[in-house]
Design an enzyme around this catalytic site. Structure first.
Site, PDB file in Angstrom:
ATOM      1  CG  HIS A   1      -1.736   1.231   1.350  1.00 26.85           C
ATOM      2  ND1 HIS A   1      -2.949   1.332   0.697  1.00 26.85           N
ATOM      3  CD2 HIS A   1      -1.540   2.413   1.969  1.00 26.85           C
ATOM      4  CE1 HIS A   1      -3.463   2.525   0.933  1.00 26.85           C
ATOM      5  NE2 HIS A   1      -2.632   3.210   1.700  1.00 26.85           N
TER       6      HIS A   1
ATOM      7  CG  ASP B   1     -11.410   4.144   6.573  1.00 29.35           C
ATOM      8  OD1 ASP B   1     -10.817   4.983   7.273  1.00 29.35           O
ATOM      9  OD2 ASP B   1     -11.205   4.012   5.357  1.00 29.35           O
TER      10      ASP B   1
ATOM     11  CE  LYS C   1      -8.403   2.728   3.306  1.00 25.73           C
ATOM     12  NZ  LYS C   1      -8.900   3.986   3.817  1.00 25.73           N
TER      13      LYS C   1
ATOM     14  NE  ARG D   1      -9.239  11.282   9.548  1.00 27.65           N
ATOM     15  CZ  ARG D   1      -8.439  10.452   8.878  1.00 27.65           C
ATOM     16  NH1 ARG D   1      -8.869   9.274   8.474  1.00 27.65           N
ATOM     17  NH2 ARG D   1      -7.195  10.783   8.629  1.00 27.65           N
TER      18      ARG D   1
ATOM     19  CB  SER E   1      -7.842   5.661   7.875  1.00 27.73           C
ATOM     20  OG  SER E   1      -8.297   5.698   6.559  1.00 27.73           O
TER      21      SER E   1
HETATM   22  N1  URA Z   1      -5.487   7.328   3.194  1.00 28.03           N
HETATM   23  C1  URA Z   1      -6.407   6.653   3.888  1.00 28.03           C
HETATM   24  O1  URA Z   1      -6.858   5.599   3.467  1.00 28.03           O
HETATM   25  N2  URA Z   1      -6.811   7.171   5.057  1.00 28.03           N
HETATM   26  C2  URA Z   1      -6.341   8.310   5.567  1.00 28.03           C
HETATM   27  O2  URA Z   1      -6.731   8.708   6.624  1.00 28.03           O
HETATM   28  C3  URA Z   1      -5.384   9.018   4.816  1.00 28.03           C
HETATM   29  C4  URA Z   1      -4.985   8.480   3.631  1.00 28.03           C
END
Ligand code: URA
Length: 443
Positions: A82, A161, A187, A168, A183
């Site tokens: 990621h 999320d 995932k 946010r 966050s």
């Molecule tokens: N990418 C994400 O998936 N979450 C965040 O909070 C910031 C970047």
């Protein structure tokens, strides 16, 4: 329990228990706690932070808020990768086939982009017929047979999320290390990988502008992964300029193909080798980074990485002949050179400005509903450290239907993005540090 008491506790620097975090996240998911209370809590977290235990609990709560993918039907150690987001970052396009060629299964769920350029899915859709949608069974079968599949996030992954991130985004609470870390990791945990390699970008084009903040974010994510039983490492890489030269969907696929061919830009190849090496080590296919690197290079040199990409493209309905003839990928109709006004040396290329310029040309989405043009974007001509004379081409805009005013705006942004110094600029590091459960190694 009342949300107001938990907001107050966090506001005053207190620590929330697992049950309290669950109450907030589940209540928010179900619509029982309103946006304004979660906004206030997020702002309290922004200022007060969360400790490792709280961050881990928040991650798990969000991971469990929707579907959790069970990758166990696929044999081997499944390693996910990621990136925290960068301009010109086409590493997934290169790494999925490259790492699969070396025997590590890649079952990747990717996203689309909002703002800047497209996401990995948009890039792959530049290949005629390429489909990013498939059911779980076919996904598993493809990874089992070919070793790699890149698909869109199907089903209902981490809805909590999704809702919290959207909130946010409009309440100035994105740039919080525990909130970003939980966050991202929620995932990854829900997507089911056994091990995770994170590419944490640092610099002007990244969430984290300083190396120390980037390392702190990486440590928070590595801690979460480690506590949840997922072997996790993070590489801190440069985003003080875009990665590679091409920014825009088809342009990035072309550059990915060049890299799989062994003729890609040095910086892109290097970041891919570093991330790929970590994936091979975690996937149990190499004893250390050095061995992993030579395995990866052998798959580039003997053409098996490119072959793997063709197999993946065919399996997903794409026209694999385009991988052999990248000229047949979508191409823009007009090319506009952006020229340097002054002589000197390129000191930095503000990645965000370049991303926005590409978006103005149609390569990225301004809103979720925007339709992107796969052919358009920006091809940089020179990068940081290069000498430049007044009138030299800095970059070429690849244009189709963007209005005159948008093209002018994009041109101005590219010019602004290039910071030219009168003094020679020494080579910049591409990778700054490696963060593992055992600590931080700075390069
Ligand atoms: N990418 C994400 O998936 N979450 C965040 O909070 C910031 C970047």
């Amino acid at each position: 329990m009342r949300a107001v008491d938990l907001i107050q506790k966090k506001r005053d620097g207190g620590e929330l228990s697992r049950e309290e975090i669950a109450f907030l996240i589940q209540g928010y998911s179900k619509g029982e706690i309103p946006d304004y209370q979660i906004s206030a809590w997020a702002m309290a977290v922004y200022f007060r932070g969360m400790n490792a235990r709280e961050t881990g609990d928040l991650t798990l709560e969000m991971a469990m808020s929707g579907d959790q993918v069970d990758l166990s039907p696929i044999a081997g150690i499944k390693v996910d990768k990621h990136s925290t987001g960068g301009v010109g970052d086409k590493t997934t396009v290169v790494l999925a086939p490259l790492v699969a060629a070396a025997g590590v299964p890649v079952a990747k769920m990717s996203g689309r982009g909002l703002g800047h350029t497209g996401g990995t899915l948009d890039k792959l859709e530049s290949i005629t017929g390429f489909s990013v949608e498939m059911d779980r069974e076919r996904f598993f079968t493809q990874v089992g047979e070919i070793g790699a599949a890149v698909i869109g996030q199907s089903g209902n992954i981490t809805p909590a999320d999704k809702k919290l991130y959207a909130l946010r985004d409009v309440t100035a609470t994105v740039e919080s290390i525990p909130l970003i870390a939980s966050s991202v990791m929620s995932k990854k945990i829900a997507a089911g990988a056994d091990a995770i390699v994170l590419d944490v970008k640092t610099g002007s084009g990244a969430f984290m502008k300083t190396l120390d903040d980037s390392i702190a974010l990486a440590q928070a994510m590595v801690d979460i992964g480690t506590h949840l039983g997922r072997n996790t490492v993070a590489v801190i890489s440069d985003m003080d300029q875009p990665l590679g030269f091409g920014i825009g969907n088809a342009l990035e696929i072309k550059e990915g193909i060049e890299t799989l061919n062994g003729h890609g830009p040095k910086d892109l190849q290097e970041v891919c080798l570093i991330l790929g090496s970590q994936m091979l080590v975690l996937g149990g296919k190499a004893k250390d980074e050095q061995e992993a690197r030579s395995i990866l290079l052998s798959h580039i040199n003997d053409g098996s990485a490119l072959d793997k990409f063709k197999q993946m493209v065919s399996a997903q309905g794409g026209d694999a002949t385009q991988i052999e003839s990248p000229d047949t990928l979508p191409t823009a109709r007009k090319f506009i050179e952006v020229k340097a006004a002054t002589a000197g040396y390129v000191e930095s290329i503000q990645a965000e400005e370049i991303g926005v310029a590409a978006m103005l040309l149609g390569a990225g989405r301004e809103t979720k509903e925007s339709v992107i043009d796969l052919a358009v974007g920006i091809q940089l001509a020179i990068k940081v450290g290069d000498a430049v004379a007044a009138g030299d081409t800095l970059a070429v805009l690849h244009v189709n239907d963007a209005s005159e005013s948008k093209v002018q705006e994009a041109e101005a942004k590219v010019l602004e993005a290039y910071r030219i110094s009168a003094q020679p600029v020494p080579p910049q590091p591409l990778v700054f540090a490696l963060v593992t459960k055992d600590g931080v190694t700075r390069y």
